[in-house]
Design a protein around this motif. Structure first.
Motif, PDB file in Angstrom:
ATOM      1  N   PRO A 181       0.831  -1.206   0.000  1.00  0.00           N
ATOM      2  CA  PRO A 181       0.000   0.000   0.000  1.00  0.00           C
ATOM      3  C   PRO A 181       0.869   1.261   0.000  1.00  0.00           C
ATOM      4  N   GLY A 182       0.459   2.216  -0.818  1.00  0.00           N
ATOM      5  CA  GLY A 182       1.221   3.456  -0.898  1.00  0.00           C
ATOM      6  C   GLY A 182       2.317   3.438  -1.948  1.00  0.00           C
ATOM      7  N   ILE A 183       2.593   2.271  -2.524  1.00  0.00           N
ATOM      8  CA  ILE A 183       3.627   2.185  -3.559  1.00  0.00           C
ATOM      9  C   ILE A 183       3.241   3.116  -4.705  1.00  0.00           C
ATOM     10  N   ARG A 184       4.255   3.747  -5.300  1.00  0.00           N
ATOM     11  CA  ARG A 184       3.960   4.656  -6.406  1.00  0.00           C
ATOM     12  C   ARG A 184       4.233   3.948  -7.734  1.00  0.00           C
ATOM     13  N   VAL A 185       3.155   3.704  -8.439  1.00  0.00           N
ATOM     14  CA  VAL A 185       3.223   2.951  -9.697  1.00  0.00           C
ATOM     15  C   VAL A 185       3.434   3.951 -10.828  1.00  0.00           C
ATOM     16  N   ALA A 186       4.589   3.876 -11.480  1.00  0.00           N
ATOM     17  CA  ALA A 186       4.949   4.914 -12.448  1.00  0.00           C
ATOM     18  C   ALA A 186       5.437   4.315 -13.769  1.00  0.00           C
ATOM     19  N   PRO A 187       4.561   3.577 -14.463  1.00  0.00           N
ATOM     20  CA  PRO A 187       4.980   2.972 -15.729  1.00  0.00           C
ATOM     21  C   PRO A 187       5.130   4.012 -16.828  1.00  0.00           C
ATOM     22  N   PHE A 188       6.035   3.751 -17.743  1.00  0.00           N
ATOM     23  CA  PHE A 188       6.200   4.614 -18.924  1.00  0.00           C
ATOM     24  C   PHE A 188       6.894   3.781 -19.991  1.00  0.00           C
ATOM     25  N   GLY A 189       6.869   4.277 -21.202  1.00  0.00           N
ATOM     26  CA  GLY A 189       7.632   3.573 -22.243  1.00  0.00           C
ATOM     27  C   GLY A 189       6.973   3.566 -23.596  1.00  0.00           C
ATOM     28  N   HIS A 190       7.415   2.588 -24.400  1.00  0.00           N
ATOM     29  CA  HIS A 190       7.170   2.585 -25.844  1.00  0.00           C
ATOM     30  C   HIS A 190       5.856   1.875 -26.154  1.00  0.00           C
ATOM     31  N   LEU A 191       4.751   2.572 -25.950  1.00  0.00           N
ATOM     32  CA  LEU A 191       3.440   1.957 -26.143  1.00  0.00           C
ATOM     33  C   LEU A 191       3.298   1.389 -27.564  1.00  0.00           C
ATOM     34  N   GLY A 192       3.847   2.098 -28.534  1.00  0.00           N
ATOM     35  CA  GLY A 192       3.727   1.645 -29.924  1.00  0.00           C
ATOM     36  C   GLY A 192       4.379   0.303 -30.181  1.00  0.00           C
ATOM     37  N   ASP A 193       5.294  -0.114 -29.325  1.00  0.00           N
ATOM     38  CA  ASP A 193       5.932  -1.431 -29.438  1.00  0.00           C
ATOM     39  C   ASP A 193       5.413  -2.413 -28.390  1.00  0.00           C
ATOM     40  N   GLY A 194       4.484  -1.985 -27.544  1.00  0.00           N
ATOM     41  CA  GLY A 194       4.031  -2.850 -26.461  1.00  0.00           C
ATOM     42  C   GLY A 194       5.063  -3.008 -25.350  1.00  0.00           C
ATOM     43  N   ASN A 195       6.049  -2.135 -25.320  1.00  0.00           N
ATOM     44  CA  ASN A 195       7.159  -2.239 -24.357  1.00  0.00           C
ATOM     45  C   ASN A 195       7.006  -1.179 -23.266  1.00  0.00           C
ATOM     46  N   ILE A 196       6.651  -1.622 -22.068  1.00  0.00           N
ATOM     47  CA  ILE A 196       6.432  -0.700 -20.951  1.00  0.00           C
ATOM     48  C   ILE A 196       7.500  -0.942 -19.880  1.00  0.00           C
ATOM     49  N   HIS A 197       8.111   0.159 -19.432  1.00  0.00           N
ATOM     50  CA  HIS A 197       8.999   0.071 -18.274  1.00  0.00           C
ATOM     51  C   HIS A 197       8.098   0.191 -17.050  1.00  0.00           C
ATOM     52  N   PHE A 198       7.694  -0.948 -16.522  1.00  0.00           N
ATOM     53  CA  PHE A 198       6.737  -0.929 -15.419  1.00  0.00           C
ATOM     54  C   PHE A 198       7.487  -0.719 -14.103  1.00  0.00           C
ATOM     55  N   ASN A 199       7.783   0.540 -13.843  1.00  0.00           N
ATOM     56  CA  ASN A 199       8.629   0.880 -12.699  1.00  0.00           C
ATOM     57  C   ASN A 199       7.808   1.266 -11.481  1.00  0.00           C
ATOM     58  N   LEU A 200       8.382   0.939 -10.324  1.00  0.00           N
ATOM     59  CA  LEU A 200       7.673   1.186  -9.067  1.00  0.00           C
ATOM     60  C   LEU A 200       8.590   1.929  -8.117  1.00  0.00           C
ATOM     61  N   VAL A 201       8.035   2.915  -7.448  1.00  0.00           N
ATOM     62  CA  VAL A 201       8.795   3.745  -6.523  1.00  0.00           C
ATOM     63  C   VAL A 201       8.241   3.518  -5.120  1.00  0.00           C
ATOM     64  N   GLN A 202       9.127   3.519  -4.165  1.00  0.00           N
ATOM     65  CA  GLN A 202       8.729   3.261  -2.771  1.00  0.00           C
ATOM     66  C   GLN A 202       7.661   4.246  -2.303  1.00  0.00           C
ATOM     67  N   PRO A 203       6.832   3.845  -1.353  1.00  0.00           N
ATOM     68  CA  PRO A 203       5.871   4.795  -0.793  1.00  0.00           C
ATOM     69  C   PRO A 203       6.607   5.999  -0.218  1.00  0.00           C
ATOM     70  N   ASP A 204       5.991   7.146  -0.341  1.00  0.00           N
ATOM     71  CA  ASP A 204       6.586   8.391   0.150  1.00  0.00           C
ATOM     72  C   ASP A 204       6.904   8.242   1.637  1.00  0.00           C
ATOM     73  N   GLY A 205       8.146   8.494   1.997  1.00  0.00           N
ATOM     74  CA  GLY A 205       8.531   8.440   3.401  1.00  0.00           C
ATOM     75  C   GLY A 205       8.817   7.056   3.952  1.00  0.00           C
ATOM     76  N   ALA A 206       8.618   6.017   3.118  1.00  0.00           N
ATOM     77  CA  ALA A 206       8.878   4.644   3.596  1.00  0.00           C
ATOM     78  C   ALA A 206      10.379   4.386   3.683  1.00  0.00           C
ATOM     79  N   ASP A 207      10.728   3.280   4.293  1.00  0.00           N
ATOM     80  CA  ASP A 207      12.149   2.923   4.407  1.00  0.00           C
ATOM     81  C   ASP A 207      12.638   2.311   3.100  1.00  0.00           C
ATOM     82  N   ARG A 208      13.682   2.920   2.551  1.00  0.00           N
ATOM     83  CA  ARG A 208      14.194   2.529   1.254  1.00  0.00           C
ATOM     84  C   ARG A 208      14.684   1.074   1.234  1.00  0.00           C
ATOM     85  N   VAL A 209      15.454   0.739   2.244  1.00  0.00           N
ATOM     86  CA  VAL A 209      16.040  -0.606   2.280  1.00  0.00           C
ATOM     87  C   VAL A 209      14.963  -1.670   2.442  1.00  0.00           C
ATOM     88  N   ALA A 210      13.999  -1.379   3.311  1.00  0.00           N
ATOM     89  CA  ALA A 210      12.908  -2.333   3.514  1.00  0.00           C
ATOM     90  C   ALA A 210      12.116  -2.527   2.224  1.00  0.00           C
TER      91      ALA A 210
END
Lengths: 475, 475
Positions: free
Chosen positions: A371-400
């Motif tokens: 919960p709280g994870i930041r889902v930030a996909p982007f990429g080459h839609l025309g090729d069906g290629n998405i960089h489905f990247n995820l960023v930690q919840p704001d203020g959460a512990d990075r290592v965890a």
């Protein structure tokens, strides 16, 4: 090993070899910092014959070789083993552009030329080398081809593989495959250059290539569009494709979350639209004609989409400055995510029609997982290629957060798999992902790859531990 | 052999196998009539699992298999041995179109679908399958892909290989490579589908494929141009390419000699120009846009070329009837040459820039070799692929002329080789040309092909005697 190094030093001369641990160390960590190894020597041959001599000596001694270009792999494609028994073979001294032919529109380049230098040389000859990736300033042609690099313009020009007319490579037994042909059609036996491209240095070392160039576009139009959903983004893509597929030079998707991070964390990155949207599309059209009606085409497709509500808002770049400003929003996605905290990256592809389902399902699954994870996909839609990247919840512990990276990757992968997709669209397999090969590419496919590897490299000296998972040789 | 046939009959049923010599005979001569063999049985499996079962049984027995589609190879690619020990495996019952997706613009077709039927199905779905060859009415997808077919539109869309997104194939051990993916980007291991395409049935049997479709052009413009020389033809090509490379759908060269034969020997074939010329070009432009300025582009490039004297005369088709009439002049070249007497064919390619030199040197050499010989080259100038065909001198003895075919082919080949060309641009190697492989593709290249063949097909059962010359297995 010492005897082998003496032989190699005699062949390469002192300038052609590094053996001091301080000098070899920079070669032993990968770009992402995932792997740290050590090597007794970095070989720096200056020509193809010297590469072949190195490989022959190593083959005789059974010593592993890690071919290295710019060392920009995202998956440890040039990672050196911790066992200290693998030699690094750097192609960086083979950095000549051997020829450019503006009639054939071909260029013959050595493996150690950076992609940027090759692009510049093509431009000086009035042509376009239509391959562009974010690491192009340091990535070298040999590695770019060995990994079949993609990038923003594949929707128009194809991946690296489709740009290769000819190849020169040193095979694992030290013989030289002399295939530097400049032919657009040549049906004379097996497609070895197609096989070597994308084999990530495990079947041979690419030393030079003939690349197909294109005429430079005379007109370019760029628009940034706000859309309500990934479905609307896909509908916009099919509308442009239906209007004129050969005009589309890039078609990039960005999530509202990702764009928000760029706006907040990257200086001078401002959204040129009245208000933020849940999703965005960057479309670039191009034409070789100077009298083309590209702007009319762009405005007609966008106008219709705005009327039908598929596009919420759009801005068309009116100058080179505005074009660059729009592209900056796309290109800074990775940097903004890095600044926002811990990241988990998934370079995946699905059939183009399934991109909306991928985004919807993977977003929901990841948000449920953390919960709280930041889902930030982007990429080459025309090729069906998405960089489905995820960023930690704001203020959460990075290592965890990062400790759960495999959980997140597995969650995304299961959905990609269900959609008949791929776990690696453009980054390759490298050292990071061979463990995924049996379940995704198993059966006859992996067995065939293993047989080819064993047939060409029976001692397993070429880029050990990459692409294929460890297994006993085929019987 | 009898035991094997019993096993196969039990698996396939009587409808799935032909063993009567009268029934099998039609499969045992190749299309050009170069080879005549015999077979104990023609296997006609109806699905992939049945193909796999046949291959497993043959692999166990060590029996050779000749995969056969439409049997339209120009080089004996599906020729059956005279020894009577090879089984024919016909894919013609696997003729389903499994799926068409108009959003992804892909179609999934079985190997036995004719190219024409696949084109028609794509058209009905509002798409274009952009591959067209003269044998498309009988050539089947499996063979079209196994030989990496080319044709008139490769200048725009690429060869067959570039249209294949996914592949299903039965490997020589009877396992099934399940690679029917629909992805535009997928960097997960070796490019097996690229390797199987063009391997002419020697590494496995293609049973189905996913093909990339394109939107249908909404505008097409065709012009026939008279030019003074092959140099002028090449200059016209570069002028069109410079104006808009993505508009060129075909760029065909024809010699004055060949055009003269078409005019004289083909009914209803009339040159739509005031007077005959030494050389001709057929250019076809196409666009997906209906409001495109394609005619303006065509007339502007032609106008400039006429002014500068590079084009002597030109006619632009004003209707579909006129378009077809112009294309007929090109398409009847082979038939007209057949009617004019004995023919020797050379399907060669050189770098595009060297086409004029090829035509000049090979014309001179052939005329010196056989005075009166009619040199009638034609073909895909935009790809550097010329069918350098020769017709016997008028009134000469056909048999005596054809007895010198290898002399003629060697003469042309020597020049092609000197120009860094290929002895087979689109027809493949088949049974006709393996003898040329050692001198043209020898060294590490042929050795690598042999190793791959041996690794995947250690018993040598897949399409024996094709592509690779006989040799002892690699050590």
């Amino acid at each position: 090993m010492n005897a082998l190094i003496d032989i190699l030093r005699a062949r390469l001369g002192s300038g052609g070899m590094l053996t001091d641990p301080t000098d070899t160390e920079p070669y032993c960590s990968d770009w992402r910092g995932l792997y740290h190894g050590r090597t007794p020597a970095v070989l720096r041959p200056a020509d193809t014959e010297a590469v072949a001599a190195c490989v022959r000596a190593c083959a005789e001694a059974g010593a592993g070789i890690v071919p290295m270009g710019g060392n920009t792999s995202m998956v440890g494609g040039a990672a050196v083993s911790e066992n200290g028994h693998e030699l690094v073979l750097s192609l960086s001294r083979m950095n000549r552009i051997r020829a450019i032919d503006p009639v054939d529109m071909t260029m013959t380049v050595e493996a150690g030329v950076t992609l940027k230098a090759a692009q510049d040389a093509a431009r000086e000859a009035g042509c376009l080398l239509p391959l562009s990736i974010s690491s192009e300033g340091s990535a070298q042609i040999g590695g770019v081809l060995a990994t079949n690099a993609g990038g923003n313009n594949t929707v128009r020009y194809g991946n690296a593989r489709e740009l290769v007319l000819g190849l020169e490579a040193v095979m694992p037994d030290g013989t030289v495959f002399e295939g530097l042909r400049r032919l657009r059609k040549d049906n004379t036996g097996y497609a070895l250059r197609q096989l070597l491209v994308g084999s990530e240095g495990t079947l041979g070392i690419i030393t030079a290539a003939v690349l197909q160039l294109s005429p430079r576009p005379r007109q370019v139009e760029v628009a940034l569009c706000a859309v309500a959903s990934p479905e609307a983004a896909l509908a916009l893509f099919t509308a442009f494709r239906s209007a004129d597929p050969s005009a589309i030079q890039a078609f990039e998707y960005m999530s509202g979350t990702g764009m928000g991070l760029v706006n907040r964390l990257i200086p001078d990155a401002a959204l040129p639209l009245a208000e933020p949207a849940p999703h965005y599309v960057l479309v670039e059209l191009a034409s070789a004609r100077d009298d083309d009606s590209l702007r009319t085409l762009l405005e007609s497709v966008l106008g219709e989409a705005l009327e039908e509500g598929r596009v919420l808002d759009a801005v068309v770049a009116e100058s080179e400055t505005q074009r660059l400003a729009i592209w900056k929003l796309r290109e800074e996605h990775a940097e903004a995510q890095k600044r926002a905290g811990g990241n988990v990256k998934n370079d995946v592809s699905v059939p183009v029609s399934r991109v909306p389902e991928l985004i919807a399902r993977a977003t929901e699954a990841c948000e449920r997982l953390i919960p709280g994870i930041r889902v930030a996909p982007f990429g080459h839609l025309g090729d069906g290629n998405i960089h489905f990247n995820l960023v930690q919840p704001d203020g959460a512990d990075r290592v965890a957060f990062l400790a759960r990276d495999h959980e997140i990757m597995d969650t995304v992968a299961a959905i990609v798999r269900d959609l008949d997709g791929s776990f690696s669209a453009e980054h390759g397999v490298g050292k990071l992902k061979p463990y995924m090969m049996p379940s995704w590419r198993g059966g006859a496919e992996l067995e065939t790859m293993r047989r080819i590897k064993h047939a060409l490299d029976p001692k397993g000296i070429m880029n050990p531990g990459k692409v294929l998972p460890e297994a006993s040789p085929p019987t």
